[in-house]
Design an enzyme around this catalytic site. Structure first.
Site, PDB file in Angstrom:
ATOM      1  CB  SER A 103      42.417  35.806  33.627  1.00  9.29           C
ATOM      2  OG  SER A 103      42.275  36.585  34.575  1.00  9.29           O
ATOM      3  CG  HIS A 112      36.884  37.338  35.945  1.00 11.20           C
ATOM      4  ND1 HIS A 112      37.117  38.854  36.463  1.00 11.20           N
ATOM      5  CD2 HIS A 112      37.867  36.703  35.730  1.00 11.20           C
ATOM      6  CE1 HIS A 112      38.462  38.531  36.145  1.00 11.20           C
ATOM      7  NE2 HIS A 112      38.795  37.198  36.927  1.00 11.20           N
ATOM      8  CD  GLN A 146      39.703  39.830  34.058  1.00  9.50           C
ATOM      9  OE1 GLN A 146      39.898  38.056  33.217  1.00  9.50           O
ATOM     10  NE2 GLN A 146      40.680  40.152  35.241  1.00  9.50           N
ATOM     11  CD  GLU A 147      39.507  43.249  36.535  1.00  7.28           C
ATOM     12  OE1 GLU A 147      40.129  44.545  36.651  1.00  7.28           O
ATOM     13  OE2 GLU A 147      39.737  41.798  35.948  1.00  7.28           O
ATOM     14  CD  GLU A 178      38.022  40.249  39.909  1.00  3.52           C
ATOM     15  OE1 GLU A 178      37.689  42.040  39.143  1.00  3.52           O
ATOM     16  OE2 GLU A 178      38.450  40.560  39.910  1.00  3.52           O
ATOM     17  CG  ASP A 215      42.525  43.285  33.591  1.00  6.41           C
ATOM     18  OD1 ASP A 215      43.880  42.796  32.159  1.00  6.41           O
ATOM     19  OD2 ASP A 215      42.655  42.811  34.653  1.00  6.41           O
ATOM     20  CD  GLU A 227      45.175  44.542  34.866  1.00  4.66           C
ATOM     21  OE1 GLU A 227      44.810  45.363  35.586  1.00  4.66           O
ATOM     22  OE2 GLU A 227      45.118  43.539  35.318  1.00  4.66           O
ATOM     23  CG  ASP A 252      48.064  40.995  35.786  1.00  4.48           C
ATOM     24  OD1 ASP A 252      48.468  39.808  36.273  1.00  4.48           O
ATOM     25  OD2 ASP A 252      46.358  40.530  36.026  1.00  4.48           O
ATOM     26  CE  LYS A 281      46.277  40.049  39.963  1.00 10.34           C
ATOM     27  NZ  LYS A 281      46.249  39.328  37.593  1.00 10.34           N
ATOM     28  CG  HIS A 293      40.806  42.007  43.869  1.00  8.03           C
ATOM     29  ND1 HIS A 293      39.604  40.973  43.865  1.00  8.03           N
ATOM     30  CD2 HIS A 293      40.921  42.972  42.498  1.00  8.03           C
ATOM     31  CE1 HIS A 293      39.047  42.341  42.451  1.00  8.03           C
ATOM     32  NE2 HIS A 293      40.246  43.247  41.890  1.00  8.03           N
ATOM     33  NE  ARG A 294      45.080  36.739  40.321  1.00 11.05           N
ATOM     34  CZ  ARG A 294      45.906  36.272  39.903  1.00 11.05           C
ATOM     35  NH1 ARG A 294      47.120  35.787  40.709  1.00 11.05           N
ATOM     36  NH2 ARG A 294      45.439  35.045  38.263  1.00 11.05           N
ATOM     37  CB  SER A 295      38.196  36.987  39.908  1.00 11.37           C
ATOM     38  OG  SER A 295      39.578  35.263  39.427  1.00 11.37           O
ATOM     39  CE  LYS A 343      42.506  44.227  38.788  1.00  7.37           C
ATOM     40  NZ  LYS A 343      42.950  43.880  37.939  1.00  7.37           N
TER      41      LYS A 343
HETATM   42  C1  2PG Z   1      43.822  40.451  36.757  1.00  2.69           C
HETATM   43  C2  2PG Z   1      42.573  39.748  37.971  1.00  2.69           C
HETATM   44  C3  2PG Z   1      41.586  40.013  38.708  1.00  2.69           C
HETATM   45  P1  2PG Z   1      42.443  37.648  37.815  1.00  2.69           P
HETATM   46  O1  2PG Z   1      43.174  39.798  35.723  1.00  2.69           O
HETATM   47  O2  2PG Z   1      43.913  41.621  36.905  1.00  2.69           O
HETATM   48  O3  2PG Z   1      41.235  41.424  39.141  1.00  2.69           O
HETATM   49  O4  2PG Z   1      41.651  38.691  37.720  1.00  2.69           O
HETATM   50  O5  2PG Z   1      42.227  37.309  39.565  1.00  2.69           O
HETATM   51  O6  2PG Z   1      41.045  36.103  37.458  1.00  2.69           O
HETATM   52  O7  2PG Z   1      43.808  36.599  37.848  1.00  2.69           O
HETATM   53 MG    MG Z   2      44.606  41.891  35.064  1.00  2.00          MG
END
Ligand code: 2PG
Ligand code: MG
Length: 418
Positions: A41, A157, A165-166, A206, A247, A290, A317, A342, A370-372, A393
């Site tokens: 994403s 994800h 997403q999270e 994740e 998120d 987020e 983000d 990130k 981190h990233r996915s 995270k």
């Molecule tokens: C996010 C990230 C990590 P992605 O949106 O915060 O959890 O996802 O790395 O796919 O952008």
């Molecule tokens: Mg995010």
């Protein structure tokens, strides 16, 4: 001690997609390795991740051009025969790239080198990487981060009904080892709850579960939060030991033409989506949100802050992409009170540090992320501790590439305790 050899490879990340690994050999024979993550994403304003776009292999996602840039351009121009120096070398890499979005060399190539250089420098100095980061940039005392653990995966994800997403669980313990144990017990308990409810325990990118809800009368996000609350209520650590984060990754369900958010059957305005968040906040122990709105919906973010910012961490983000210019804009517009950090959104370690510092100077909370798509590289754990970022995270407490970061924090915790 100088760099005698530079190598780079295309390796696979945790989703089976190519990513970049860089290896530096030092004059003492030490081989320093670094590899970079990749998002699903991704925000429109992120630094450019260079892909080969050769559809015949890896669905066009190969990174051989980025690898070549390390070997043929960055190595001879900046690295070979030189003593590792993160500040000077990051500057040179940025100058060599010469673009605003790292699109010439590729942010994936640049960051792999940048992490390898700082790791090499810490090695030469004979100190831990987090200590080196802490000393070099004169951050406040090293500090273990409070972690957000991604227990349920949705959005891009996972294949499910979850638009968000999270679904994150945040243990309240200040001691990292305790908070990891708490998160892990929660994860195992949630697995039992899912089994009990006849829901599957397949996992997403994740490591969080991907329940496929059959009840269509209540939207999936509410069912996911109810599952978390139910788990917390029967959990030996007690319901008070955890709070929740979301998120939404709202950029990815925003329709810019219509200026509406596609949420299940609904087509919501920003104020309507904010009402939905307020409703969830009233019913669940939600402390962090987020990307509640899309990456360029500045007006919506201002409203979100006005209405929820006092009680909830409002995290940017995709909105900010670890970019000091966008963080500055966010500050001016009072769009958020916390920033996701990130490194691969901005392409070098030094630029990442500039973003963290700007946040710290302006009392914005920082969450190293981190990233996915991840590798087993644990750089972000050292960055979180060394910069005293406060939060991190790295996904669920499962899967090798996620626990690599948490396990590194366990070691650092022991070192800091002496
Ligand atoms: C996010 C990230 C990590 P992605 O949106 O915060 O959890 O996802 O790395 O796919 O952008
Ligand atoms: Mg995010």
């Amino acid at each position: 001690m100088h760099i005698v050899k530079v190598d780079a490879h295309q390796i696979l990340d945790s989703r089976g997609l190519p990513t970049v690994e860089c290896r530096l050999t030092l004059a003492d024979g030490a081989v320093i390795v670094a590899s970079v993550p990749s998002g699903a994403s991704t925000g429109r304003h992120e630094a450019h991740e260079l892909r080969d776009n050769n559809a015949a292999v890896y669905h066009g996602k190969g990174v051989l051009s980025a690898v070549r840039h390390i070997k043929q351009v960055i190595a001879p121009g900046i690295l070979l025969g030189k003593i590792p120096d993160i500040i000077a070398m990051d500057k040179e890499i940025i100058a060599l790239d010469g673009t605003k979005d790292c699109s010439a060399l590729g942010a994936n190539a640049m960051l792999a080198v940048s992490i390898a250089v700082i790791r090499a420098q810490a090695w030469i100095e004979g100190v831990e990487l987090f200590e080196f980061i802490n000393d070099l940039w004169q951050f406040p005392e090293p500090m273990l981060p409070r972690c957000m653990f991604n227990m349920i995966n949705g959005g891009m994800h996972a294949q499910s009904d979850l638009v968000f997403q999270e679904f994150l669980v945040i243990p309240s313990h200040h001691d990292f080892a305790q908070s990891l144990a708490c998160a892990d017990d929660f994860y195992q308990q949630l697995k039992l709850v899912l089994h009990g409810a006849g829901l599957g325990t397949a996992i997403g990118d994740e490591g969080g579960f991907v329940p496929l809800f059959t009840d269509k009368t209540v939207f999936a996000e509410e069912q996911a939060l109810s599952l978390l609350l139910h788990t917390a209520e029967q959990f030996t650590w007690g319901v008070e030991s955890v709070s929740f984060g979301l998120d939404s990754a709202a950029t990815h369900f925003y329709d810019s033409g219509a200026n509406r958010y596609r949420f299940h059957e609904q087509f919501l305005t920003a104020p309507a989506l904010i009402e939905l968040y307020k409703n969830l906040k009233g019913r669940f122990p939600l402390v962090s949100l987020e990307d509640g709105l899309a990456e360029d919906d500045w007006q919506g973010w201002q409203w979100l802050m006005e209405q929820l910012g006092a009680g909830v961490q409002i995290v940017g983000d995709d909105l900010l992409v670890t970019n000091t210019k966008r963080i500055q804009q966010g500050l001016t517009q009072k769009a958020m009170n916390a920033v996701l950090i990130k490194p691969n959104q901005i392409g070098t370690v030094s630029r990442t540090v500039e973003a963290i510092r700007l946040c710290q100077e302006n009392n914005l909370a920082t969450i190293i992320s981190h990233r996915s798509g991840e590798t087993n590289d644990d750089f972000i754990a050292d960055l979180a501790v060394g910069s005293a970022a406060g939060q991190m995270k790295a996904g669920a407490p499962v899967r090798g590439e996620r626990v690599a970061k948490y396990n590194r924090l366990l070691w650092i915790a022991e070192m800091l305790e002496g």
